[in-house]
Write an enzyme that holds these catalytic residues in place. Structure first.
Site, PDB file in Angstrom:
ATOM      1  N   CYS A 167      45.680 -61.151 -16.624  1.00 48.52           N
ATOM      2  CA  CYS A 167      46.299 -60.407 -17.734  1.00 48.52           C
ATOM      3  C   CYS A 167      46.119 -61.154 -19.043  1.00 48.52           C
ATOM      4  CB  CYS A 167      47.761 -60.147 -17.438  1.00 48.52           C
ATOM      5  SG  CYS A 167      48.671 -61.634 -17.001  1.00 48.52           S
ATOM      6  N   GLU A 201      55.176 -55.664 -17.587  1.00 51.54           N
ATOM      7  CA  GLU A 201      54.153 -56.661 -17.965  1.00 51.54           C
ATOM      8  C   GLU A 201      52.811 -55.960 -17.824  1.00 51.54           C
ATOM      9  OE1 GLU A 201      54.724 -59.402 -19.270  1.00 51.54           O
ATOM     10  OE2 GLU A 201      56.663 -60.137 -18.578  1.00 51.54           O
TER      11      GLU A 201
HETATM   12  P1  NAD Z   1      47.556 -50.593 -11.769  1.00 52.35           P
HETATM   13  O1  NAD Z   1      48.474 -50.192 -12.883  1.00 52.35           O
HETATM   14  O2  NAD Z   1      46.464 -49.689 -11.402  1.00 52.35           O
HETATM   15  O3  NAD Z   1      48.376 -50.844 -10.430  1.00 52.35           O
HETATM   16  C1  NAD Z   1      49.457 -51.750 -10.367  1.00 52.35           C
HETATM   17  C2  NAD Z   1      50.442 -51.291  -9.309  1.00 52.35           C
HETATM   18  O4  NAD Z   1      51.018 -50.057  -9.718  1.00 52.35           O
HETATM   19  C3  NAD Z   1      49.845 -51.057  -7.930  1.00 52.35           C
HETATM   20  O5  NAD Z   1      50.762 -51.533  -6.967  1.00 52.35           O
HETATM   21  C4  NAD Z   1      49.752 -49.531  -7.867  1.00 52.35           C
HETATM   22  O6  NAD Z   1      49.785 -49.017  -6.556  1.00 52.35           O
HETATM   23  C5  NAD Z   1      50.992 -49.128  -8.642  1.00 52.35           C
HETATM   24  N1  NAD Z   1      50.966 -47.772  -9.205  1.00 52.35           N
HETATM   25  C6  NAD Z   1      49.893 -47.009  -9.509  1.00 52.35           C
HETATM   26  N2  NAD Z   1      50.291 -45.821 -10.028  1.00 52.35           N
HETATM   27  C7  NAD Z   1      51.639 -45.850 -10.055  1.00 52.35           C
HETATM   28  C8  NAD Z   1      52.634 -44.945 -10.538  1.00 52.35           C
HETATM   29  N3  NAD Z   1      52.316 -43.770 -11.058  1.00 52.35           N
HETATM   30  N4  NAD Z   1      53.926 -45.319 -10.470  1.00 52.35           N
HETATM   31  C9  NAD Z   1      54.278 -46.526  -9.979  1.00 52.35           C
HETATM   32  N5  NAD Z   1      53.377 -47.418  -9.501  1.00 52.35           N
HETATM   33  C10 NAD Z   1      52.071 -47.088  -9.546  1.00 52.35           C
HETATM   34  O7  NAD Z   1      47.028 -52.050 -12.191  1.00 52.35           O
HETATM   35  P2  NAD Z   1      45.959 -52.952 -11.429  1.00 52.35           P
HETATM   36  O8  NAD Z   1      44.615 -52.321 -11.622  1.00 52.35           O
HETATM   37  O9  NAD Z   1      46.448 -53.241 -10.064  1.00 52.35           O
HETATM   38  O10 NAD Z   1      46.043 -54.296 -12.276  1.00 52.35           O
HETATM   39  C11 NAD Z   1      45.289 -54.528 -13.414  1.00 52.35           C
HETATM   40  C12 NAD Z   1      46.116 -54.393 -14.678  1.00 52.35           C
HETATM   41  O11 NAD Z   1      47.296 -55.182 -14.587  1.00 52.35           O
HETATM   42  C13 NAD Z   1      45.400 -54.909 -15.901  1.00 52.35           C
HETATM   43  O12 NAD Z   1      45.573 -54.007 -16.969  1.00 52.35           O
HETATM   44  C14 NAD Z   1      46.108 -56.226 -16.232  1.00 52.35           C
HETATM   45  O13 NAD Z   1      46.020 -56.646 -17.555  1.00 52.35           O
HETATM   46  C15 NAD Z   1      47.496 -55.909 -15.795  1.00 52.35           C
HETATM   47  N6  NAD Z   1      48.250 -57.146 -15.519  1.00 52.35           N
HETATM   48  C16 NAD Z   1      49.220 -57.531 -16.397  1.00 52.35           C
HETATM   49  C17 NAD Z   1      49.902 -58.717 -16.206  1.00 52.35           C
HETATM   50  C18 NAD Z   1      50.991 -59.164 -17.155  1.00 52.35           C
HETATM   51  O14 NAD Z   1      51.736 -60.070 -16.819  1.00 52.35           O
HETATM   52  N7  NAD Z   1      51.112 -58.571 -18.321  1.00 52.35           N
HETATM   53  C19 NAD Z   1      49.609 -59.513 -15.093  1.00 52.35           C
HETATM   54  C20 NAD Z   1      48.612 -59.095 -14.207  1.00 52.35           C
HETATM   55  C21 NAD Z   1      47.937 -57.894 -14.435  1.00 52.35           C
END
Ligand code: NAD
Length: 473
Positions: A277, A243
């Site tokens: 999101c 997502e």
């Molecule tokens: P992010 O991708 O920076 O981090 C999300 C999670 O991924 C964190 O727990 C982080 O520690 C982990 N992570 C980071 N690098 C990783 C890797 N290489 N491998 C595995 N895990 C890793 O996102 P964010 O800044 O926390 O959230 C914002 C983003 O999330 C926005 O783009 C938003 O649109 C999206 N989002 C999407 C939805 C949806 O349902 N589509 C819902 C909420 C947020």
């Protein structure tokens, strides 16, 4: 300050090293979380694997009961969870803030607890009987972002355990505290090892994606991280639900009543200070109603109170972290040279009001932008809305679709049937008419194009936590 420890095999696990979690409203330490090492991940996966052997055999009806108990546990501890959430995330207790998020987590858990995946008979005749079984995958790794930490944890954990899997969850390092506490509560009603929580930095997520003992990753976060997870999980052929980011477009048709739609447009765009999101992130408004819609939206936005989240009058909080603050500020700075700032655009005043502390940014509305402007093309994920004028419906649909993301969209009109026809031409997983982002537990939700794949919620979402087995007899 007492640290929040990892939860592995039903027990609190201190690791000897902690990291600070900041309150975005004042940049002070809101709490400490134990920092997981690779060994803690291995321990959590082993605990989940052991628990899976028994949990998979528990009848579905008992797992449903367990999920209902989770809902009650969250409900009993709602105020504590909401306060932790406000301290680490910044969102207000009131309005569409922490209490609303925790309440939503309860409602989602209750609804999901009622879902079921019975055996499906595909054939039953003289030639034989064919049955389709939905079997749990094993250990599910859940990786969550910082915008709705409690709600998204529930979205991942509850369908996973309901369908017989066990879970290792890793919350965002910006907001781990509410999830650690949530999982502690869940462990009061679940057998040990069914849900485990480890807190750590991004590389811990990368280690989960590559881990041999994890069968599926459910990830909510950015597109960039989603790509890395796909690459890291390829070797072990993990099942994935991704997502990812959205850049949702809203199309306002010329037949609307601008005053009537202003509130819906506002909350569609600015819920959780735009850090959502499926928020409205680009607004296409027909020339006939352009000035009126802009005016009503600005008037509505002016009435909203931004501030520190424990203040009961506040309805919107700060941006959650410094990095995101930088992204939002840069996009606005760039857009100012081409667009027309109708509201906000300069953090100076609000920062002064907040005594220079916290990542506060004013509600910002910038009109007269175009596709090709970074604020329109890229996901801002903050309290800023770009508005684009259009003349022809076809042109608006083309511009709305001219984006690599495809999470949500909306159409605003008095003519619902016409709005549905337009909705059908939009390239995204959900389209709302005269509202935006109103997800609900009985409707599948997910993105198309680069917003990811797989869905959450309802029976379709539950199926994602299972593999199919067909038995021919
Ligand atoms: P992010 O991708 O920076 O981090 C999300 C999670 O991924 C964190 O727990 C982080 O520690 C982990 N992570 C980071 N690098 C990783 C890797 N290489 N491998 C595995 N895990 C890793 O996102 P964010 O800044 O926390 O959230 C914002 C983003 O999330 C926005 O783009 C938003 O649109 C999206 N989002 C999407 C939805 C949806 O349902 N589509 C819902 C909420 C947020």
């Amino acid at each position: 300050m007492k640290p929040f420890h990892l939860i592995i095999n039903g027990r609190k696990v201190p690791t000897g090293r902690c990291f600070d979690v900041l309150n975005p409203a004042n940049e002070e330490v809101a709490g400490l979380a134990s920092l997981a090492r690779k060994k803690d991940l291995d321990d959590a996966v082993r605990a989940a694997q052991m628990a899976f052997e028994k949990w998979r055999e528990v009848p579905e009806s008992q797992r449903q009961t367990a999920c209902l108990k989770i809902a009650s546990k969250i409900e009993e501890n709602a105020e504590e969870l909401a306060r932790i959430l406000t301290a680490e995330q910044g969102k207000p207790l009131n309005g569409l803030g922490s209490r609303w998020e925790v309440g939503g987590a309860v409602a989602w858990t209750r609804y999901t607890a009622g879902l079921s995946l019975p055996v499906k008979v595909l054939q039953d005749n003289d030639e034989g009987r064919v049955e389709l079984y939905r079997k749990p995958i094993g250990v599910v790794g859940s990786i969550t972002p910082w915008n709705f930490p409690v709600m998204i944890a529930v979205w991942h954990i509850v369908p996973a355990v309901l369908s017989g899997n066990t879970v290792v969850i890793k919350p965002s390092p910006f907001t781990p505290l509410s999830t650690l506490r949530l999982v502690e509560f869940m462990n009061q009603v679940l057998p040990e090892g069914v849900v485990n929580c480890i807190a750590g930095k991004d590389r811990l997520g990368a280690a989960m994606a590559a881990h041999e003992g994890i069968g599926k990753i459910v990830f909510t976060g950015s597109c960039a991280t989603g790509r890395k997870i796909m690459a890291n999980s390829a070797e072990t052929m993990k099942r994935l639900t991704l997502e990812l980011g959205g850049n949702d477009a809203g199309i306002v048709l010329p037949d609307v009543d601008p005053k009537q739609i202003a509130e819906g447009l506002f909350w569609g765009a600015f819920i959780n200070s735009g850090q959502t999101c499926a928020a409205l992130k680009r607004l296409y408004v027909h020339d006939d109603v352009y000035d009126a819609v802009c005016g009503e939206l600005v008037d509505f936005a002016r009435k909203m109170k931004i501030g520190e989240g424990t203040n009961e009058d506040v309805v919107l909080g700060p941006i959650q972290n410094r990095k995101q603050y930088g992204i939002v500020s840069d996009l606005v700075q760039d857009a100012k040279s081409r667009g027309h700032v109708l509201l906000g655009g300069d953090p100076g005043e609000i920062r002064k009001e907040m005594h220079g502390k916290g990542y506060f940014y004013p509600l910002t509305i910038i009109a007269d932008l175009e596709n090709g402007d970074p604020l329109v093309d890229e996901e801002q994920f903050g309290p800023v809305l770009p508005i684009i004028r259009y003349h022809q419906t076809r042109e608006a649909i083309r511009k709305a679709n001219d984006n690599p993301n495809g999470l949500g969209g909306s159409v605003w009109s008095r003519d619902i049937e016409n709005a549905k026809r337009i909705a059908n031409q939009m390239e995204c997983g959900s389209v709302w008419i005269n509202k935006h982002g109103m997800i609900q537990p009985n409707a599948p939700f997910g993105g198309v194009k680069r917003s990811g794949f797989g869905v959450e919620f309802a029976e379709e979402g539950l199926k994602e936590y299972t593999d199919i087995q067909v038995i021919f007899s």
